[in-house]
Design a protein around this motif. Structure first.
Motif, PDB file in Angstrom:
ATOM      1  N   TYR A  39       0.827  -1.216   0.000  1.00 55.33           N
ATOM      2  CA  TYR A  39       0.000   0.000   0.000  1.00 55.33           C
ATOM      3  C   TYR A  39       0.859   1.264   0.000  1.00 55.33           C
ATOM      4  N   GLN A  40       2.042   1.178   0.572  1.00 51.36           N
ATOM      5  CA  GLN A  40       2.871   2.378   0.707  1.00 51.36           C
ATOM      6  C   GLN A  40       3.543   2.809  -0.601  1.00 51.36           C
ATOM      7  N   VAL A  41       3.690   1.873  -1.555  1.00 49.39           N
ATOM      8  CA  VAL A  41       4.412   2.233  -2.787  1.00 49.39           C
ATOM      9  C   VAL A  41       3.666   1.958  -4.096  1.00 49.39           C
ATOM     10  N   TYR A 142       1.315 -10.331   4.399  1.00 48.71           N
ATOM     11  CA  TYR A 142       0.345  -9.340   4.898  1.00 48.71           C
ATOM     12  C   TYR A 142       1.040  -8.159   5.570  1.00 48.71           C
ATOM     13  N   HIS A 143       0.955  -7.005   4.922  1.00 46.95           N
ATOM     14  CA  HIS A 143       1.495  -5.771   5.520  1.00 46.95           C
ATOM     15  C   HIS A 143       0.350  -4.751   5.606  1.00 46.95           C
ATOM     16  N   TRP A 144      -0.675  -5.109   6.379  1.00 39.55           N
ATOM     17  CA  TRP A 144      -1.712  -4.182   6.863  1.00 39.55           C
ATOM     18  C   TRP A 144      -2.846  -3.846   5.915  1.00 39.55           C
ATOM     19  N   PHE A 186       3.282 -12.221   8.493  1.00 40.19           N
ATOM     20  CA  PHE A 186       2.768 -10.917   8.923  1.00 40.19           C
ATOM     21  C   PHE A 186       3.896  -9.936   9.156  1.00 40.19           C
ATOM     22  N   ASN A 187       3.642  -8.687   8.777  1.00 38.26           N
ATOM     23  CA  ASN A 187       4.513  -7.607   9.201  1.00 38.26           C
ATOM     24  C   ASN A 187       3.933  -6.947  10.444  1.00 38.26           C
ATOM     25  N   GLU A 188       4.701  -6.871  11.495  1.00 41.38           N
ATOM     26  CA  GLU A 188       4.333  -6.099  12.686  1.00 41.38           C
ATOM     27  C   GLU A 188       2.864  -6.256  13.068  1.00 41.38           C
ATOM     28  N   VAL A 329      13.152  -2.988  14.035  1.00 42.15           N
ATOM     29  CA  VAL A 329      13.655  -2.194  15.154  1.00 42.15           C
ATOM     30  C   VAL A 329      13.877  -0.760  14.701  1.00 42.15           C
ATOM     31  N   TYR A 330      13.398   0.182  15.476  1.00 44.11           N
ATOM     32  CA  TYR A 330      13.631   1.590  15.152  1.00 44.11           C
ATOM     33  C   TYR A 330      14.202   2.393  16.316  1.00 44.11           C
ATOM     34  N   THR A 331      13.695   2.116  17.538  1.00 46.88           N
ATOM     35  CA  THR A 331      13.985   3.074  18.601  1.00 46.88           C
ATOM     36  C   THR A 331      13.916   2.427  19.985  1.00 46.88           C
ATOM     37  N   THR A 396      14.304  -7.121   9.491  1.00 49.07           N
ATOM     38  CA  THR A 396      13.480  -6.915   8.300  1.00 49.07           C
ATOM     39  C   THR A 396      13.097  -5.446   8.103  1.00 49.07           C
ATOM     40  N   GLU A 397      13.370  -4.606   9.106  1.00 44.36           N
ATOM     41  CA  GLU A 397      13.233  -3.156   8.954  1.00 44.36           C
ATOM     42  C   GLU A 397      14.084  -2.466   9.995  1.00 44.36           C
ATOM     43  N   ASN A 398      14.694  -1.363   9.556  1.00 46.16           N
ATOM     44  CA  ASN A 398      15.388  -0.455  10.457  1.00 46.16           C
ATOM     45  C   ASN A 398      15.622   0.811   9.644  1.00 46.16           C
ATOM     46  N   PHE A 445       4.251   6.341   1.220  1.00 44.85           N
ATOM     47  CA  PHE A 445       3.076   6.723   2.016  1.00 44.85           C
ATOM     48  C   PHE A 445       3.251   6.227   3.451  1.00 44.85           C
ATOM     49  N   GLU A 446       3.507   7.150   4.366  1.00 42.69           N
ATOM     50  CA  GLU A 446       3.803   6.775   5.749  1.00 42.69           C
ATOM     51  C   GLU A 446       2.503   6.751   6.581  1.00 42.69           C
ATOM     52  N   TRP A 447       1.545   5.941   6.148  1.00 45.20           N
ATOM     53  CA  TRP A 447       0.306   5.711   6.879  1.00 45.20           C
ATOM     54  C   TRP A 447      -0.360   7.033   7.293  1.00 45.20           C
ATOM     55  N   MET A 448      -0.741   7.189   8.543  1.00 42.46           N
ATOM     56  CA  MET A 448      -1.473   8.397   8.960  1.00 42.46           C
ATOM     57  C   MET A 448      -0.645   9.667   8.777  1.00 42.46           C
TER      58      MET A 448
END
Ligand code: PNW
Length: 494
Positions: A39-41, A142-144, A186-188, A329-331, A396-398, A445-448
């Motif tokens: 959905y984001q790209v 599945y990514h949301w 699933f993603n997150e 992992v981000y923060t 899988t993400e950072n 597209f960063e969601w909200m």
């Protein structure tokens, strides 16, 4: 003041010291890549027979919920520009590309009664293009972006979804499995359930914290296990791939080393990561979740816990449904003990019952939730190793966001270097990390937050019809890391 000095000041100010950048090379078979999500790209939200999903629905029916009333109708237009995307990956030297499949592009009704051939061909072409360029596809099922018709039947909080997801996953294995060796169910899922059905900050924007988020999770875990077993029984012997789930978490650092704050931080880790990982890796929800939610439910006068229970049969069916572990992992944040929250309206956060804060002096990004805390990466990886029996971990993400005002994204170069250094440190500690995936290949597209927070290695001009991609400074940096497997000028051999 030089950059090094600034970094040092910040580290000293936060009380966390960080060693020099790790100068050991990453192993030759370590996978470096980048990630995106459908959905984001993709855009092409209603083209070639694609069905509506919950993000199409939310952005079209409640546009005010999204910054700038933005949507993913066109996004990066990757549906038409996938060859260009793969060319960028090739130029980076990426070993793998993590992308997700849009359920409603493949099955517009959400169910296998109707297969959308054009949508299937899009993914076949993308996978073929990756193959032609020696880039390994890492595919998230599945990514949301749930088909809206399935949301209208209750979505993840209704039991029917387990069969629906299993059917969809089987279609994916059948269609793409010959060329896909790394799968993620699933993603997150925490974002799906907690934000989607708990605090309402993601589609479908339902706010029933402490009830629906738990139900959602219960079905997500059952769905994951079912998909894993389908792969294991029907496809593994011929397709020889590996399948798991991606779970996200902050690193939760105790406020100090007192026993009560250590315990509070561990409670928070269990409610965040253990909520998803524990049944799959160790069996059942974490004990602290079962106890706390049962006790609080009883105090609320409920006859049973708001946390659903797995049957014994389900417990053994779920346990072991992983071939590796996907980790986003981000923060980090700081956790401290607080008095037991009052009994009242159910809430996931009261169920956890700990305090959380982020010190003012931690370096930030364009995302309010994302502080730059590379030291947390090493601690988290070590915690995962110890808590889940030393799995192979695929990051899988950072990544980090900026506001898009400059192509000189120093913040991203430093972020990747310092987080990767901590990944390499963790590998020295004995953690089995097999790959690292930068979020994201390009701004999207960063969601909200719409298009306001930019996570890309490549800048995307969302004003241009062409959605022109332009490399930021971090592209050169990441390219060099991938080519040399090294974070400094010259590395010791791995
Ligand atoms: C991830 N948080 O989401 C997602 O997998 C991506 O789709 C997303 O674009 C990326 O990270 C950047 O946000 C997260 O609040 C969103 O802790 C929010 C949080 C974590 C991850």
């Amino acid at each position: 003041m030089s950059l090094k000095v600034v970094v040092l000041c910040c580290l000293l100010a936060t009380g966390f010291s960080d060693d020099e950048v790790n100068n050991k090379a990453f192993p030759g078979d370590f996978l470096f890549g980048t990630a995106t999500a459908s959905y984001q790209v993709e855009g092409a939200w209603n083209e070639d027979g694609k069905g509506e999903n919950i993000w199409d629905h939310l952005t079209h029916t409640q546009p005010d919920l999204v910054d700038g009333k933005a949507n993913g109708d066109i996004a990066c237009d990757s549906y038409h520009k996938y060859k260009e995307d793969v060319a960028l990956l090739k130029d980076l030297g990426a070993n793998h590309y993590r992308f997700s499949l849009s359920w409603s592009r493949i099955l517009p009704n959400g169910t296998p009664d109707k297969l959308n051939v054009a949508g299937v061909n899009y993914y076949k072409n993308l996978i073929q293009e990756l193959k032609n360029n020696d880039i390994i596809p890492l595919v998230t099922i599945y990514h949301w972006d749930l088909p809206q018709v399935l949301q209208e039947q209750g979505g993840w909080t209704d039991d029917f979804i387990v069969e629906a997801f299993a059917d969809y996953a089987r279609v994916c294995f059948e269609l793409f499995g010959d060329d896909v060796k790394y799968w993620l169910t699933f993603n997150e899922p925490k974002q799906t359930c907690l934000q989607g059905y708990g605090d309402g900050s993601m589609a479908p924007a339902i706010k029933e914290s402490g009830v629906m988020d738990y139900k959602c999770t219960h079905n997500v875990i059952r769905s994951h296990a079912k998909a894993w077993h389908i792969y294991d029984q029907e496809f593994r012997s011929t397709q020889n791939g590996r399948i798991s789930i991606t779970i996200d978490t902050n690193w939760f650092e105790p406020d100090d080393d007192s026993a009560e704050n250590e315990a509070a931080a561990e409670t928070k880790r269990q409610f965040t990561f253990g909520w998803y990982a524990n049944a799959i890796f160790n069996g059942d929800y974490p004990e602290v979740m079962r106890t706390r939610i049962a006790n609080r439910s009883a105090a609320e006068g409920l006859s049973e816990s708001r946390l659903p229970k797995f049957t014994d049969e389900e417990l053994s069916y779920i346990l072991g449904t992983h071939d590796y572990l996907g980790l986003n992992v981000y923060t980090s944040s700081i956790i401290k003990a607080i008095p037991e929250p009052e009994i009242g309206t159910p809430s996931y956060y009261s169920d956890i019952g700990v305090g959380e804060y982020v010190p003012d002096d931690w370096p930030g990004s364009a995302s309010s939730w994302l502080k730059v805390t590379p030291w947390g990466m090493r601690k988290l990886l070590n915690w995962v190793k110890t808590t889940y029996n030393d799995p192979e971990i695929f990051i899988t993400e950072n990544g980090v966001s900026e506001d898009g005002s400059s192509l000189e994204d120093e913040i991203r170069i430093n972020y990747y270097r310092d987080y990767l250094s901590n990944v390499r440190d963790a590998m020295d500690d004995g953690v089995k990390v097999i790959g690292y995936t930068a979020w994201s290949l390009m701004d999207n597209f960063e969601w909200m937050r719409g298009y306001t927070e930019k996570f890309g290695l490549y800048y995307v001009d969302f004003e241009s019809q062409n959605r022109t991609r332009v490399p930021k400074s971090s592209v050169e940096f990441f390219k060099k890391v991938i080519a040399t497997r090294c974070l400094v000028d010259t590395c010791e051999e791995a």
